[in-house]
Design an enzyme around this catalytic site. Structure first.
Site, PDB file in Angstrom:
ATOM      1  N   ASP A  43     -18.061 -35.778  -9.198  1.00  0.00           N
ATOM      2  CA  ASP A  43     -18.590 -37.051  -9.686  1.00  0.00           C
ATOM      3  C   ASP A  43     -19.187 -36.872 -11.074  1.00  0.00           C
ATOM      4  O   ASP A  43     -19.232 -35.770 -11.622  1.00  0.00           O
ATOM      5  CB  ASP A  43     -19.533 -37.710  -8.667  1.00  0.00           C
ATOM      6  N   LYS A  65     -18.592 -42.467  -9.375  1.00  0.00           N
ATOM      7  CA  LYS A  65     -19.212 -43.733  -9.744  1.00  0.00           C
ATOM      8  C   LYS A  65     -20.235 -43.466 -10.825  1.00  0.00           C
ATOM      9  O   LYS A  65     -20.912 -42.467 -10.828  1.00  0.00           O
ATOM     10  CB  LYS A  65     -19.918 -44.318  -8.529  1.00  0.00           C
ATOM     11  N   MET A 180     -32.101 -43.942  -9.757  1.00  0.00           N
ATOM     12  CA  MET A 180     -31.405 -45.089 -10.348  1.00  0.00           C
ATOM     13  C   MET A 180     -32.366 -46.235 -10.626  1.00  0.00           C
ATOM     14  O   MET A 180     -32.028 -47.399 -10.450  1.00  0.00           O
ATOM     15  CB  MET A 180     -30.267 -45.569  -9.417  1.00  0.00           C
TER      16      MET A 180
END
Ligand code: SAH
Length: 256
Positions: A43, A65, A180
């Site tokens: 990733d 992602k 995040m």
């Protein structure tokens, strides 16, 4: 090296955590897997210095992602893993931090299980533990906190998770680590203040932890939005709130 490491069976997928950045934070099993795998599907968070440890004959594919950017759909990733394993390859799915902490590792493992693919999970050091440590911030300390919460700053649509119990979080967790959390930081601050967290509580933003580009911003809950406007921090970044941030003054041991 440790004897009796498990063989990497053809047709299986290993879901491996790469840790927050520093290659030294890989586990022995992760390093073993990198040496054995025929395909490394990683990733966006995996450090280039770690990918360089893959077997020179391995095919290294980026599939991950990334908040905001164009990224492959999750089902395209799982289809790829299943197709490679079905073709008899040794497939390493490499993820930043720990594969089962906000990394879609659970979804990928479920898809593998449903497809009848043999898999193994190799935990990694999550950014919320190891990344903070590289910023001189312990996740817990005796006189600071006996509770610790890991919270995702956004849901699949990029919004603050709806139906979230902010009062319960603010009351129940002395230290809160947001993954995040940068994109909606103004909303986070407002919700925490409304839920009773104090304006002068210590906050740190740790950007690119455990990499040569690590940056740390120390401020307070009420000063956070202005501090970030004055000193923008690059993703990936963690936000940590609570008394442990104050220990950084003495524990800041690492200089990138
Ligand atoms: N599985 C990962 C988390 C994936 S979610 C883990 O266990 O660490 C992605 C979020 O993780 C980022 O938005 C950021 O909040 C955090 N993150 C991952 N690596 C980081 C790093 N090196 N420095 C700071 N934050 C990091």
């Amino acid at each position: 090296m440790i004897a009796d490491l498990p063989p990497f069976q053809p047709g299986s997928v290993w879901l491996v955590g790469a840790g927050p950045g520093d290659p030294g934070l890989l586990t022995v099993l992760a390093l073993h897997a990198l040496g054995q795998a025929e395909y490394v599907v990683h990733d966006a968070l995996v450090d280039d210095r770690i990918l360089a440890l893959a077997n020179p004959h391995a095919v290294v594919e980026a599939m991950g992602k990334r908040g905001g950017a164009v990224s492959p759909r999750q089902d395209a990733i799982t289809h790829r893993l299943i197709a490679l394993a079905t073709a008899g390859k040794k497939v390493l799915r490499l993820k930043g931090g720990d594969p089962f902490v906000f990394g879609r590792g659970a979804e990928e493992a479920l898809a593998l299980a449903e497809a009848g693919i043999v898999f193994r999970v190799v935990p990694g050091i999550s950014a919320g533990i190891g990344g903070l440590a590289y910023a001189g911030i312990p996740a817990t300390a005796k006189h600071c906190n006996s509770t610790l919460a890991f919270v995702t700053g956004h849901d699949q649509g990029g919004d603050i998770p709806s139906g979230f119990d902010w009062d319960g979080l603010a009351r129940g967790a002395e230290v809160i680590v947001f993954y995040m959390g940068l994109r909606k930081v103004d909303v986070l601050v407002e919700r925490l203040r409304n839920a009773g967290r104090k304006a002068d509580e210590l906050v740190a933003v740790v950007s690119r932890a455990a990499t040569p580009k690590q940056q740390v911003l120390e401020t307070t809950l009420s000063g956070l939005v202005a501090a970030l406007a004055a000193q923008p921090m690059e993703a990936p970044a963690l936000l940590v709130i609570g008394g442990v941030v104050g220990l950084r003054a003495k524990l800041n041991w690492w200089q990138p």
